[in-house]
Each structure stands twice: as structure tokens, then as C-alpha cells.
Design a protein around this motif. Structure first.
Motif, mmCIF file in Angstrom:
data_model
loop_
_atom_site.group_PDB
_atom_site.id
_atom_site.type_symbol
_atom_site.label_atom_id
_atom_site.label_comp_id
_atom_site.label_asym_id
_atom_site.label_seq_id
_atom_site.Cartn_x
_atom_site.Cartn_y
_atom_site.Cartn_z
ATOM 1 N N ASP A 280 0.814 -1.226 0.000
ATOM 2 C CA ASP A 280 0.000 0.000 0.000
ATOM 3 C C ASP A 280 0.840 1.265 0.000
ATOM 4 O O ASP A 280 0.519 2.253 0.670
ATOM 5 N N ASN A 281 1.955 1.239 -0.736
ATOM 6 C CA ASN A 281 2.784 2.436 -0.872
ATOM 7 C C ASN A 281 3.208 2.540 -2.329
ATOM 8 O O ASN A 281 4.111 1.814 -2.768
ATOM 9 N N ASP B 68 8.808 4.600 6.483
ATOM 10 C CA ASP B 68 7.730 4.280 5.539
ATOM 11 C C ASP B 68 7.101 2.913 5.790
ATOM 12 O O ASP B 68 6.078 2.575 5.178
ATOM 13 N N LYS C 171 5.000 -0.091 7.484
ATOM 14 C CA LYS C 171 3.725 -0.135 8.195
ATOM 15 C C LYS C 171 3.459 -1.559 8.667
ATOM 16 O O LYS C 171 4.032 -2.526 8.160
#
Length: 388
Positions: A200-201, A360, A362
């Protein structure tokens, strides 16, 4: 999963004061971390702002006592601060740094060579020759006012300096206490690369973190981790905490909160291990506070973004097993000798490449693999070769 314990009412006060205990736990299991900065009898050479560069921290943490090489290193390290000054003044300051380092190398070269381990002397001399040539090249870069070329050259020269300093270490400098001597021990340093698949980046799909593990100052802690890496314990494991304060992983599936040793079918735990500045060996099983060493500093500080340490139960010093974390806060929030982390929990390495990308990560991102890329020969008593 173990995590920091913290009364929520203390968060804002702790952050403001720089006394970082942790963040609210997501479950009922308490956890905390800690460590603190120090450099070997070099208070005169080491001054100014807190050292935040992981490479510099690792260089200063080596078990050597050679003032001549440190007097070359210090002005080269100072170039980082000089480059923060804008315009001509910054380059003028860099030029002074380079001249000071060159002068120290010329004056102290024979003392540096005499400090090299006999078995590594030829290699060390070769590095010193490269360092001399490199400093002349850096001087030319500065004289040509090529500001952008300074930092890469500085990094190259400091790599030579660090390698020379490592060539001064002849053998592992102390005996680990008998009760821990049969555990996996890292008698020296090792490097690992951790590959993380980011979800999800859109800007980052995968990242490889280079981590240096310091067995000179934390042989039991670093040895335990390398042994688990060789077992592929972390491969496929998710990032389990990422709250802006720390990134954490290492809690296996199931009720156990650590590594279950197949040979005993019990959780393998390791003692709290803290190397105090000025001491020849770590202290085990006690925090510095419990020992009354309130002003003592440790060899491995929490100064650097990406400082790596062991998670453990807050009220049980010797409960660390497999859960590790990387601290993300800047060192201004965790200053030496002034934060709750220092001297309470075991630091054993630093992320030295791509550390900024830790921020960054998660929860749910996946560690695809962790691999030892150097220093595996320094691991003794590896349990992964025996079982599991």
C-alpha cells in the motif's frame, strides 16, 4: 506481542522532555527498550553536537585505544557539520577539517601502524596509503569548490579509517561470563541485509536495509540474532508495530512471544547486555540504574535513526528472545544521558543504508528475507547447525 508500556498521561511530557519511554501498548503485554552513547576514553576528541551517524557510532565503538587514528578520524567526521554551513564559509570550514586530518595522519602515521594487529598490518598499511591519496583528492575537491563531491569523498575516506581501526583489533577482547559462554555468540561484527516487501505504498514496493551488528559490545545479543537469521526465523514475518516511534517485529505466530528452541521446546531467552564506556566487558542482567551507574554511558547509543535493540518484558531484564525494534526518533529526543531508554535495554546494531525508509514501513509489510552478508565466521556456538 511485547510492546512498550506507558501511562498515556505521560506521553506529552516524555516527548517534550526527551524522556522517551514508549507509546501506548496495543495489548496487555508490557515491553520496553533502551541503551546509551559512549566512546572509548576520547572525551577530548569527541565534542560538539550528538553523534547521529551510525557509521561514526560504530567506528567510535570499536575496542581500540589509538589516539593517533582518532585524531585523523575526528576532523573527517566533523566535515558533516561543516557542510551544514551555507556558502563559502562551509567550504572554508571543510578545508580546515581536511588540513587538520592530513596533518594528523602525517604526524601520527607511525603510531597508527604500530597499533595495527600483526596479522593485519600489511592490509592496514595499504589502507593508510589509500587514505593519504584520498585526502589529497579531497583537498583538490575543496579547492575547486565542488561542494557536491565533498560528502561522497568523505564517506570513502571514513570507510578507510574504519577499516584501519578494525585492523587494530587482533582478537575478541574479553571472555563472556561462563553461564552464557555456550550460547550463540558474535565475537566481532557481522552485516545483514533485510529485504522488506512494502504494501500500500505507490512510491516504495521493496526496500533492502543494510544492518551492521556489533558483537564486540553485545556478543550474546548479536549472536542470538544472527543465529535466528540463519534459521530463517524472520523470513516471511510481518512488521508488527510501526507507530512513528519504533518499527518492531519478531513475535512468532502462536502463544509464544519468542523463539522456541527445538532442543528444549522452551522459549530461548538472553540476558540484558550493556557495555559501559570505560569498561572492558559488558554488564549482564542489570540495568545501569539498578547498578547505581546513573551517569554512565554505553558504547552503543540510541542516537542514530534506525538504532536496533532487543525488546523485552519491562519488569524482567533477562526476558529478550526474538523480538527486535528499530528506533525512529531523532537523537534530540533521545539525548545521551538524558532519556529513559539509556542503559536499560540492549542495543546491538545500526541500520547503515536506507535507514530513512524505516519510517515508511507499516504494520503488515513483510520481511521477505534477512541474510548475513559478512561476518558469519564470527558466530560461535551456532545452534542452527545443531537443530531446527
Amino acid at each position: 506481542m511485547r510492546s512498550f508500556s506507558l501511562k498515556e498521561c505521560a506521553i506529552s511530557v516524555a516527548l517534550a522532555a526527551g524522556l522517551i519511554i514508549g507509546m501506548p501498548s496495543l495489548d496487555s503485554s508490557p515491553m520496553a527498550y533502551a541503551a546509551n552513547p559512549s566512546l572509548p576514553d576520547l572525551s577530548v576528541l569527541i565534542s560538539g553536537p550528538p553523534i547521529k551517524d551510525p557509521g561514526a557510532l560504530l567506528r567510535y565503538a570499536l575496542p581500540i585505544d589509538n589516539k593517533a587514528i582518532r585524531e585523523v578520524q575526528k576532523p573527517l567526521e566533523d566535515i558533516t557539520e561543516s557542510l551544514k554551513v551555507a556558502g563559502v564559509r562551509g567550504l572554508d570550514s571543510v578545508e580546515r577539517n581536511v588540513k587538520q586530518a592530513s596533518r594528523s595522519l602525517k604526524q601520527g602515521k607511525s603510531l597508527i601502524i604500530s597499533g595495527l594487529a600483526e596479522s593485519k598490518k600489511d592490509h592496514g598499511v595499504e589502507l593508510l596509503d589509500k587514505l593519504e591519496i584520498g585526502m589529497e583528492e579531497l583537498q583538490q575537491i575543496v579547492e575547486g569548490r565542488n561542494r557536491d563531491a565533498v560528502a561522497p569523498k568523505q564517506k570513502e575516506l571514513l570507510k578507510y579509517v574504519g577499516d584501519v581501526e578494525e585492523d587494530m583489533v587482533d582478537s575478541f577482547p574479553y571472555e563472556v561470563p561462563e553461564e552464557y559462554r555456550s550460547m550463540p555468540l558474535l565475537k566481532g561484527r557481522a552485516a545483514v541485509e533485510m529485504k522488506v516487501k512494502v504494501k500500500d505504498n505507490p512510491n516504495l514496493e521493496e526496500c533492502v536495509f543494510h544492518i551492521v551488528l556489533d558483537g564486540y559490545n553485545a556478543p550474546v545479543t548479536a549472536g542470538n540474532f544472527v543465529d535466528l537469521v540463519q534459521r530463517h526465523f524472520y523470513d516471511g514475518m510481518e512488521i508488527q508495530r510501526a507507530d512513528g516511534f519504533v518499527v518492531q517485529t519478531g513475535d512468532p505466530e502462536g502463544p509464544a512471544e519468542g523463539f522456541i528452541d527445538p532442543s528444549t521446546e522452551k522459549t530461548r531467552t538472553i540476558p540484558l547486555e550493556i557495555m559501559v564506556d570505560g569498561e572492558k566487558a559488558p554488564v549482564y542482567g542489570s540495568t545501569l540504574e539498578e547498578l547505581g551507574l546513573y551517569k554512565a554511558q554505553t558504547k552503543l547509543p540510541f542516537n542514530a535513526f534506525g538504532t536496533m535493540a532487543m525488546a523485552r518484558d519491562e519488569f524482567e531484564n533477562n526476558s529478550a528472545s526474538s523480538q527486535v525494534f528499530w528506533l525512529l526518533k531523532e537523537s534530540e529526543l533521545t539525548p545521551s544521558n538524558a532519556n529513559i531508554l539509556d542503559g536499560r535495554y540492549a542495543v546491538f546494531g545500526y541500520v547503515t543504508e536506507n535507514e530513512d525508509f524505516l519510517a515508511d514501513l507499516k504494520v503488515g509489510d513483510v520481511i521477505e528475507s534477512i541474510q548475513v552478508v559478512s561476518g558469519l565466521e564470527n558466530l560461535v556456538n551456532p545452534s542452527y547447525k545443531i537443530a531446527g
